[in-house]
Motif scaffolding. Structure first.
Motif, PDB file in Angstrom:
ATOM      1  N   GLY A 116       0.780  -1.227   0.000  1.00  0.00           N
ATOM      2  CA  GLY A 116       0.000   0.000   0.000  1.00  0.00           C
ATOM      3  C   GLY A 116       0.816   1.283   0.000  1.00  0.00           C
ATOM      4  O   GLY A 116       0.251   2.374  -0.003  1.00  0.00           O
ATOM      5  N   ASN A 117       2.145   1.175   0.001  1.00  0.00           N
ATOM      6  CA  ASN A 117       2.981   2.369  -0.057  1.00  0.00           C
ATOM      7  C   ASN A 117       2.830   3.030  -1.426  1.00  0.00           C
ATOM      8  O   ASN A 117       2.874   2.354  -2.451  1.00  0.00           O
ATOM      9  CB  ASN A 117       4.450   2.002   0.179  1.00  0.00           C
ATOM     10  N   LYS A 118       2.683   4.347  -1.444  1.00  0.00           N
ATOM     11  CA  LYS A 118       2.485   5.077  -2.693  1.00  0.00           C
ATOM     12  C   LYS A 118       3.803   5.635  -3.204  1.00  0.00           C
ATOM     13  O   LYS A 118       4.527   6.306  -2.471  1.00  0.00           O
ATOM     14  CB  LYS A 118       1.490   6.217  -2.491  1.00  0.00           C
ATOM     15  N   LEU A 119       4.100   5.318  -4.470  1.00  0.00           N
ATOM     16  CA  LEU A 119       5.308   5.801  -5.117  1.00  0.00           C
ATOM     17  C   LEU A 119       4.963   6.446  -6.451  1.00  0.00           C
ATOM     18  O   LEU A 119       3.971   6.080  -7.090  1.00  0.00           O
ATOM     19  CB  LEU A 119       6.294   4.655  -5.384  1.00  0.00           C
ATOM     20  N   ALA A 120       5.819   7.365  -6.839  1.00  0.00           N
ATOM     21  CA  ALA A 120       5.703   7.999  -8.148  1.00  0.00           C
ATOM     22  C   ALA A 120       7.038   7.875  -8.852  1.00  0.00           C
ATOM     23  O   ALA A 120       8.093   7.914  -8.227  1.00  0.00           O
ATOM     24  CB  ALA A 120       5.333   9.464  -8.011  1.00  0.00           C
ATOM     25  N   ALA A 121       6.992   7.724 -10.173  1.00  0.00           N
ATOM     26  CA  ALA A 121       8.176   7.868 -11.016  1.00  0.00           C
ATOM     27  C   ALA A 121       7.946   9.168 -11.786  1.00  0.00           C
ATOM     28  O   ALA A 121       6.879   9.359 -12.367  1.00  0.00           O
ATOM     29  CB  ALA A 121       8.311   6.692 -11.961  1.00  0.00           C
ATOM     30  N   VAL A 122       8.950  10.044 -11.770  1.00  0.00           N
ATOM     31  CA  VAL A 122       8.792  11.378 -12.349  1.00  0.00           C
ATOM     32  C   VAL A 122       9.964  11.700 -13.269  1.00  0.00           C
ATOM     33  O   VAL A 122      11.125  11.581 -12.873  1.00  0.00           O
ATOM     34  CB  VAL A 122       8.707  12.464 -11.258  1.00  0.00           C
ATOM     35  N   CYS A 123       9.638  12.125 -14.483  1.00  0.00           N
ATOM     36  CA  CYS A 123      10.632  12.658 -15.411  1.00  0.00           C
ATOM     37  C   CYS A 123      10.259  14.112 -15.682  1.00  0.00           C
ATOM     38  O   CYS A 123       9.127  14.410 -16.068  1.00  0.00           O
ATOM     39  CB  CYS A 123      10.625  11.873 -16.733  1.00  0.00           C
TER      40      CYS A 123
END
Length: 127
Positions: A116-123
């Motif tokens: 349930g941990n929220k992660l984002a990948a951002v460019c």
């Protein structure tokens, strides 16, 4: 500003398989493992910056409402690949890859890992 970050897990083996399949797409690999923890780093980094851990207090791991850990992605294609790999590895969608209104080149995807941990990948590169 940040030295490292951790996410909690209730199943370290499962979480390790999940992160082993998604983090290399952003340039991070498993560098360390010890009882109760796995550390990931970019090649050439002097320390692991992202850790998956069993909580030290032995209580169940929980995720924080309002917490998102954003990881740098080298390209928009890497953001897309991260999102697809996370879903294939048992994560859930929290926002498909695309431009966001934060600024003109903020391209991101949001997922939740199996705990349930929220992660984002951002460019943030123009492409």
């Amino acid at each position: 500003m940040l030295l490292y970050t951790t996410v909690g897990t209730n199943d370290l083996d499962h979480a390790g398989r999940f992160y082993d399949s998604v983090l290399p797409l952003l340039g991070y690999a498993r560098q360390k493992q010890a009882p109760g923890e796995i550390g990931y780093a970019a090649e050439g980094d002097v320390r692991c910056r992202f850790w998956v851990v069993e909580p030290f207090n032995r209580e169940p791991a929980t995720f924080g409402n309002g917490v998102t850990i954003a990881l740098v992605a080298p390209t928009r294609a890497a953001v897309d690949a991260f999102h697809a790999a996370a879903l294939a590895a048992g994560g859930s969608d929290e926002g498909a890859p695309g431009l966001r209104p934060f600024h003109a080149t903020f391209y991101a995807a949001f997922i939740r890992d199996p705990d349930g941990n929220k992660l984002a990948a951002v460019c943030e590169q123009a492409e």
